[in-house]
Every structure is written in C-alpha cells, then in structure tokens.
Design a protein around this motif. Structure first.
Motif, PDB file in Angstrom:
ATOM      1  N   VAL A  64     -29.534 -38.018  15.095  1.00 32.66           N
ATOM      2  CA  VAL A  64     -28.448 -37.422  14.309  1.00 32.66           C
ATOM      3  C   VAL A  64     -27.095 -37.881  14.861  1.00 32.66           C
ATOM      4  N   GLU A  65     -26.185 -38.244  13.973  1.00 30.35           N
ATOM      5  CA  GLU A  65     -24.837 -38.700  14.293  1.00 30.35           C
ATOM      6  C   GLU A  65     -24.841 -39.896  15.246  1.00 30.35           C
ATOM      7  N   GLY A  66     -25.923 -40.652  15.238  1.00 28.85           N
ATOM      8  CA  GLY A  66     -25.984 -41.855  16.049  1.00 28.85           C
ATOM      9  C   GLY A  66     -26.393 -41.637  17.486  1.00 28.85           C
ATOM     10  N   TYR A  67     -26.885 -40.435  17.798  1.00 32.88           N
ATOM     11  CA  TYR A  67     -27.277 -40.134  19.174  1.00 32.88           C
ATOM     12  C   TYR A  67     -28.798 -40.106  19.308  1.00 32.88           C
ATOM     13  N   ASN A  68     -29.323 -41.032  20.083  1.00 36.47           N
ATOM     14  CA  ASN A  68     -30.728 -41.036  20.474  1.00 36.47           C
ATOM     15  C   ASN A  68     -30.758 -40.804  21.972  1.00 36.47           C
ATOM     16  N   LEU A  69     -31.218 -39.624  22.393  1.00 37.96           N
ATOM     17  CA  LEU A  69     -31.154 -39.232  23.794  1.00 37.96           C
ATOM     18  C   LEU A  69     -32.547 -39.168  24.409  1.00 37.96           C
ATOM     19  N   SER A  70     -33.369 -40.147  24.085  1.00 35.20           N
ATOM     20  CA  SER A  70     -34.766 -40.144  24.495  1.00 35.20           C
ATOM     21  C   SER A  70     -34.995 -40.677  25.903  1.00 35.20           C
ATOM     22  N   PRO A 120     -44.798 -32.427  30.189  1.00 36.15           N
ATOM     23  CA  PRO A 120     -43.912 -32.500  29.035  1.00 36.15           C
ATOM     24  C   PRO A 120     -44.254 -33.694  28.142  1.00 36.15           C
ATOM     25  N   PRO A 121     -43.965 -33.603  26.848  1.00 36.44           N
ATOM     26  CA  PRO A 121     -44.303 -34.699  25.933  1.00 36.44           C
ATOM     27  C   PRO A 121     -43.524 -35.978  26.217  1.00 36.44           C
ATOM     28  N   SER A 122     -42.381 -35.844  26.882  1.00 35.64           N
ATOM     29  CA  SER A 122     -41.561 -37.024  27.174  1.00 35.64           C
ATOM     30  C   SER A 122     -42.099 -37.846  28.334  1.00 35.64           C
ATOM     31  N   GLY A 123     -43.082 -37.313  29.062  1.00 36.22           N
ATOM     32  CA  GLY A 123     -43.635 -38.031  30.205  1.00 36.22           C
ATOM     33  C   GLY A 123     -44.042 -37.061  31.294  1.00 36.22           C
ATOM     34  N   SER A 124     -45.109 -37.379  31.999  1.00 31.20           N
ATOM     35  CA  SER A 124     -45.633 -36.447  33.000  1.00 31.20           C
ATOM     36  C   SER A 124     -44.693 -36.320  34.187  1.00 31.20           C
ATOM     37  N   LEU A 125     -44.772 -35.169  34.854  1.00 31.59           N
ATOM     38  CA  LEU A 125     -44.028 -34.955  36.084  1.00 31.59           C
ATOM     39  C   LEU A 125     -44.633 -35.813  37.188  1.00 31.59           C
ATOM     40  N   ASP A 126     -43.853 -36.078  38.243  1.00 26.46           N
ATOM     41  CA  ASP A 126     -44.407 -36.848  39.347  1.00 26.46           C
ATOM     42  C   ASP A 126     -45.418 -35.996  40.113  1.00 26.46           C
ATOM     43  N   GLU A 127     -46.251 -36.640  40.902  1.00 24.97           N
ATOM     44  CA  GLU A 127     -47.355 -35.974  41.581  1.00 24.97           C
ATOM     45  C   GLU A 127     -46.887 -34.847  42.488  1.00 24.97           C
ATOM     46  N   CYS A 128     -45.760 -35.026  43.159  1.00 28.61           N
ATOM     47  CA  CYS A 128     -45.278 -33.998  44.074  1.00 28.61           C
ATOM     48  C   CYS A 128     -44.873 -32.735  43.322  1.00 28.61           C
ATOM     49  N   ALA A 129     -44.228 -32.891  42.170  1.00 29.84           N
ATOM     50  CA  ALA A 129     -43.827 -31.729  41.379  1.00 29.84           C
ATOM     51  C   ALA A 129     -45.046 -30.946  40.899  1.00 29.84           C
ATOM     52  N   PHE A 137     -31.076 -39.310  38.488  1.00 29.66           N
ATOM     53  CA  PHE A 137     -31.156 -39.160  37.046  1.00 29.66           C
ATOM     54  C   PHE A 137     -32.555 -38.749  36.602  1.00 29.66           C
ATOM     55  N   LYS A 138     -33.577 -39.437  37.077  1.00 30.97           N
ATOM     56  CA  LYS A 138     -34.945 -39.191  36.621  1.00 30.97           C
ATOM     57  C   LYS A 138     -35.401 -37.770  36.896  1.00 30.97           C
ATOM     58  N   GLN A 139     -35.054 -37.227  38.043  1.00 29.28           N
ATOM     59  CA  GLN A 139     -35.531 -35.898  38.410  1.00 29.28           C
ATOM     60  C   GLN A 139     -34.603 -34.768  37.956  1.00 29.28           C
ATOM     61  N   SER A 140     -33.290 -34.996  37.968  1.00 28.02           N
ATOM     62  CA  SER A 140     -32.349 -33.893  37.775  1.00 28.02           C
ATOM     63  C   SER A 140     -31.596 -33.882  36.457  1.00 28.02           C
ATOM     64  N   VAL A 141     -31.557 -35.012  35.749  1.00 26.03           N
ATOM     65  CA  VAL A 141     -30.739 -35.085  34.536  1.00 26.03           C
ATOM     66  C   VAL A 141     -31.557 -35.414  33.289  1.00 26.03           C
ATOM     67  N   GLU A 142     -32.369 -36.457  33.352  1.00 23.04           N
ATOM     68  CA  GLU A 142     -33.137 -36.859  32.171  1.00 23.04           C
ATOM     69  C   GLU A 142     -33.986 -35.729  31.593  1.00 23.04           C
ATOM     70  N   PRO A 143     -34.697 -34.936  32.428  1.00 29.06           N
ATOM     71  CA  PRO A 143     -35.498 -33.844  31.846  1.00 29.06           C
ATOM     72  C   PRO A 143     -34.656 -32.842  31.067  1.00 29.06           C
ATOM     73  N   CYS A 146     -39.154 -27.808  30.729  1.00 27.42           N
ATOM     74  CA  CYS A 146     -39.993 -27.109  29.755  1.00 27.42           C
ATOM     75  C   CYS A 146     -39.247 -26.158  28.820  1.00 27.42           C
ATOM     76  N   THR A 147     -38.242 -25.435  29.328  1.00 28.55           N
ATOM     77  CA  THR A 147     -37.649 -24.361  28.529  1.00 28.55           C
ATOM     78  C   THR A 147     -36.805 -24.864  27.366  1.00 28.55           C
ATOM     79  N   GLY A 148     -36.476 -26.176  27.357  1.00 31.53           N
ATOM     80  CA  GLY A 148     -35.761 -26.698  26.192  1.00 31.53           C
ATOM     81  C   GLY A 148     -36.573 -26.550  24.921  1.00 31.53           C
ATOM     82  N   CYS A 149     -37.903 -26.582  25.058  1.00 24.47           N
ATOM     83  CA  CYS A 149     -38.799 -26.400  23.902  1.00 24.47           C
ATOM     84  C   CYS A 149     -39.444 -25.018  23.897  1.00 24.47           C
TER      85      CYS A 149
END
Length: 338
Positions: free
Chosen positions: A171-177, A314-323, A147-153, A265-268
């Motif tokens: 919006v509409e009760g969805y917080n996807l942070s 990314p503003p949501s949190g830094s990438l891991d060191e290997c990335a 999840f952390k590497q492949s889905v959450e970002p 990154c490309t989401g923003c």
C-alpha cells in the motif's frame, strides 16, 4: 582532488554523518560535493589488507572464494560504484555477527564502515592522498543495534501484513517484508536521520495517519526506540544472533520471553486481530499456549520449531536456535512470570 590530512580526519567523519542525514530516498548523496574525497590508497586499502587480505583469507597467495583483498582491481569487483547498498563489500561488513560477516572474527569499527560506504558512494575510485591519516584502533567494537533480531521482527509482524505493506499489497508503495524492501519502499529510510524517515514518523502520528492503523495496537515505546536507534546508527543490515542470547542463567519472562514474543508475534496475535484466534499479548495467554499440547507437544514450542502437525511461526521466518531454546527453558523452569 582534495587531500585528507591527519588533522581533519575526524571532522570529515562529522561531515559524513551530516551527509547521511541528508541523503534522498534513493540514497543519492545531496552533499557529496561538500565532502573531502576518501582516498582508496591510504584509507580503504590498508583496512582491507589488514582485516581481509591476510594469509588464509583473501590474500594474493590464494583468495578465499576467489576474492583477493590486497589491490584495487580485485576489491572493486565486489563493489557497485555509487551505490553502497547494492555492493557485496558493504553488505558483508555490515551484517554484524551474521554467518557471512567479514572479517569473520571481528567487525570493522563504525568509522571504518562509514568511510567504505562514502568511498563507494563517491564512485569507488582508485584515489590517492599524499598526506597520512590517523589509523583507526577501534576494530572489533560492537556499536550497532542488530536489525535482524531487534528491528525486522517489529516491522514485519506489525506492518508487512496482507492488504497493508507486504510484497503483494505494498500500500502507498511500501513493501516492508525484508531489509531491501524496507530500505527502498515509499520515501525510503534515511540512514542516520530518523526525523526524515517516514516509516518512523508515522509511528507517532494520530488518527488515520498512525501506523500500525487502529484497531491494531500502537508500537510500544521500546519498539519505537529500537527503530529510531537503528536508523540513527546507520540503518545497517546487521545480524548478531548470539550477542543478546543467554541460556546459561534462569530465563526471565519480563526481560527475555516477553520482548521476544512482543517483537515477533503480537503484531498478528493481539487482542484486536488475534490471527488464527490466537492472542499472545499477555503472560496469561503465552502461558496458556505453553501449557496446551498437541500430540503431547506444547503448542508454542511446536510452532516455533516447525514440528510436524504445527503451522510454522513466525510466518516471516523462524527464530534463531538460541531464541527457541530460551522459550523451551522458560517452560522447563516453570513458566514463571518473573
């Protein structure tokens, strides 16, 4: 109480999968009465004793962090009966390969994790069964997309935006942070059942129903598949930074850099929104920000490493060191479009 014999153990796992495909948005089991009781003494306790309650870890001789995994009264202290998702025990066995994974040297198998989850959902009772069960020999099997590497970002950068589905607007009760808000927002995520999970279904909608909404770009086929597979495998809060990171061989833009940038990154930073006037939706643009410097430091690694004078991304949190190291090596190797 129902007995669980060795001859019906695996059909029970099938029923468990059916059960999780029908849970409600608050994860309350609608088919709980149809499942045989998971027995603590013969199914849960042996797993805990052999995987956690060993010398030097959580044995009765001196439990690490004050936790003992050799008896019911101690184990149930880190369990919220009836709610696996809020149980510390379930959290540490499903954060695969993260810093807090337990056992630290090898993850439990999927069937073991499922049994523990169902035991908790059934009330985490000190149940017993008179007949033996078949032991699980698949401890250590890596079987879950992370999840952390492949889905959450993907979800955070594409959906958890200002005025959309972040912690402020929801919006509409969805917080996807983050994981917890994703699991509990709106209609919620239904583990093992993508077709019953709204945040997955809207990815395929058309017109105003499609998410992310136009003019934002739709998720790619690979991104949609990552979300589908994560839900189908149980929607766990898995974290395995080292399992998919290779910095020993030549770095490939197509196989390593582009998926990393696309998911984080490309989401923003795309052709429609280009937040901060930055577009990272193509090799040309990524190459540009890997070449342009600020204070003699290339912009892309500067923001990824949160160096002085750069806005951390990314503003949501830094990438891991290997990335981050993969990006640096790709630049050092000539920024090839390979």
């Amino acid at each position: 109480m129902k007995k669980v014999s060795m001859f019906i153990f695996f059909p029970i796992l099938l029923l468990i999968s059916v059960f999780f495909s029908a849970v409600s948005c608050s994860h309350e089991p609608s088919l709980i009465s149809d499942l045989d009781t998971v027995c603590f003494e013969t199914q849960i306790l042996p797993v805990m004793q052999t995987s956690c309650g060993i010398t030097g870890c959580h044995s009765s001789a001196g439990g690490e962090s004050g936790f003992v995994a050799t008896n019911y009264s101690s184990i149930v202290e880190i369990v919220t009966p009836g709610n696996a998702r809020k149980s510390k025990l379930y959290e540490v066995i499903t954060t695969l390969y993260g810093e807090n994974i337990m056992p630290p040297d090898r993850p439990l198998s999927k069937s073991q994790r499922m049994l523990i989850e169902v035991w908790i959902e059934q009330g985490a009772l000190n149940t017993t069964c008179s007949e033996p069960t078949i032991p699980d020999t698949t401890i250590g099997k890596i079987d879950t997309l992370c999840f952390k590497q492949s889905v959450e970002p993907i979800i955070v950068t594409s959906c958890a935006k200002s005025s959309c589905h972040n912690s402020t607007s929801h919006v509409e009760g969805y917080n996807l942070s983050d994981y917890l808000t994703i699991m509990n927002s709106g209609d919620g995520v239904v583990p093992y059942n993508p077709s019953a999970t709204k945040i997955y279904q809207v990815l395929f909608a058309t017109g105003e129903e499609r998410m992310p909404p136009s003019p934002l770009p739709a998720l790619t086929t690979n991104q949609k598949e990552a979300i589908r597979r994560w839900i189908a495998e149980g929607a766990e809060n898995s974290d395995c930074p080292a399992s998919s990171c290779d910095t020993l061989n030549a770095i490939s833009f197509t196989n390593q850099i582009w998926p990393l940038m696309n998911n984080n990154c490309t989401g923003c930073h795309n052709t429609s929104t280009h937040s901060g006037n930055v577009d990272l939706s193509s090799y040309t643009q990524i190459n540009y920000y890997s070449t342009e410097t600020r204070n003699s430091i290339p912009i892309l690694p500067g923001v990824l490493k949160s160096q002085a004078g750069f806005r951390p991304m990314p503003p949501s949190g830094s990438l891991d060191e290997c990335a981050i190291r993969m990006v640096e090596l790709w630049i050092d190797q000539g920024k090839q479009e390979n």
